[in-house]
Design an enzyme around this catalytic site. Structure first.
Site, PDB file in Angstrom:
ATOM      1  N   GLU A  28      10.682   9.557  25.442  1.00 19.41           N
ATOM      2  CA  GLU A  28      10.626  11.157  26.267  1.00 19.41           C
ATOM      3  C   GLU A  28      10.065  10.144  27.882  1.00 19.41           C
ATOM      4  O   GLU A  28       8.956   9.898  27.499  1.00 19.41           O
ATOM      5  CB  GLU A  28       9.428  11.903  25.205  1.00 19.41           C
ATOM      6  CG  GLU A  28       9.722  13.466  26.306  1.00 19.41           C
ATOM      7  CD  GLU A  28       8.752  14.673  26.223  1.00 19.41           C
ATOM      8  OE1 GLU A  28       9.936  15.665  25.788  1.00 19.41           O
ATOM      9  OE2 GLU A  28       7.978  13.952  25.339  1.00 19.41           O
ATOM     10  N   ASP A  48       9.120   9.432  20.082  1.00 19.30           N
ATOM     11  CA  ASP A  48       7.879  10.484  20.964  1.00 19.30           C
ATOM     12  C   ASP A  48       6.906  10.739  21.198  1.00 19.30           C
ATOM     13  O   ASP A  48       5.669  10.081  20.372  1.00 19.30           O
ATOM     14  CB  ASP A  48       8.241  11.702  20.412  1.00 19.30           C
ATOM     15  CG  ASP A  48       6.965  13.107  20.662  1.00 19.30           C
ATOM     16  OD1 ASP A  48       7.392  13.003  22.063  1.00 19.30           O
ATOM     17  OD2 ASP A  48       6.819  14.039  20.272  1.00 19.30           O
ATOM     18  N   ASP A  96       5.810  15.898  15.563  1.00 17.92           N
ATOM     19  CA  ASP A  96       6.503  15.058  16.180  1.00 17.92           C
ATOM     20  C   ASP A  96       7.712  14.483  15.893  1.00 17.92           C
ATOM     21  O   ASP A  96       8.651  13.281  16.829  1.00 17.92           O
ATOM     22  CB  ASP A  96       5.044  14.174  16.486  1.00 17.92           C
ATOM     23  CG  ASP A  96       3.927  14.642  17.452  1.00 17.92           C
ATOM     24  OD1 ASP A  96       4.298  15.245  18.362  1.00 17.92           O
ATOM     25  OD2 ASP A  96       3.176  14.456  16.774  1.00 17.92           O
TER      26      ASP A  96
END
Length: 158
Positions: free
Chosen positions: A67, A7, A140
Site C-alpha cells: 500500500e 500493509d 492489518d
C-alpha cells in the site's frame, strides 16, 4: 502464482499470501509483524525487514504488492511510516521480487467496488473472496490480503 501483500506500519506490519490456483484465488497464510516499540527506530526497521525476509524465504512468493503511504495530519508520523514502507519495499526487492504499489482507494475499489469503503467492508470482502481466512486474523493482516487481492485483480490474474 503466489502474491505477497504488505500493509506497512512502524508498530504493526501486516502480510498476507494469496495463491492464484487456475481461475480462483486461495488464501495461503497471513501474519503480523509487531515491532517492539521500546527499540530505537533503526532497530524496529531492522526487525520489520528481517521478519519480512523470513516470510519471503519461507513461502517464496513470485510477486509482491504494498500500500502506498497516505499523508496524515502529523508530518512526523508520515515520515516514520514512510521509513517502515521503505523497509517493506526493500525486503522483496532484495530477493529480486517485483513490487507493485497501490493507493488505499485503488485497493478498496478493486476489492469492494467502492474507493471509499470502510475497513469492515474490506475485511468482509476479503473473507468472501478467500473463505478459508481464519476468523481471528488481525486487521492489518486482512488489509495485507486485500492488497494481494488488488494486485491479482489489477494484473488480470482472475
Amino acid at each position: 502464482m503466489l502474491i505477497l501483500g504488505i500493509d506497512p506500519g512502524l508498530r504493526h506490519t501486516g502480510w498476507g499470501l494469496v495463491q492464484k490456483d487456475q481461475s480462483r484465488l486461495v488464501f495461503v497464510s497471513a501474519g503480523l509483524i509487531n515491532a517492539d516499540s521500546s527499540l530505537a527506530l533503526a532497530e524496529r526497521l531492522a526487525e520489520i525487514y528481517e521478519s519480512l525476509v523470513r516470510v519471503i524465504d519461507t513461502f517464496h512468493p513470485q510477486e509482491a504488492a504494498i500500500e502506498e503511504t497516505f499523508v496524515n495530519k502529523n508530518p512526523n508520523s508520515t515520515l516514520k511510516l514512510g521509513q517502515a514502507r521503505g523497509v517493506a519495499l526493500l525486503a522483496p526487492a532484495m530477493r529480486h521480487i517485483s513490487v507493485s504499489e497501490y493507493t488505499p482507494n485503488q485497493i478498496k475499489k478493486m476489492v469492494v467496488g467502492a474507493g471509499h469503503a470502510d475497513k469492515n467492508q474490506v475485511d468482509m470482502m476479503v473473507r468472501k473472496l478467500l473463505p478459508t481466512v481464519p476468523d481471528n486474523i488481525p486487521a492489518d493482516s486482512s488489509d495485507a490480503l486485500s492488497i494481494a487481492l488488488c494486485h491479482c485483480f489489477m494484473r488480470g490474474a482472475v
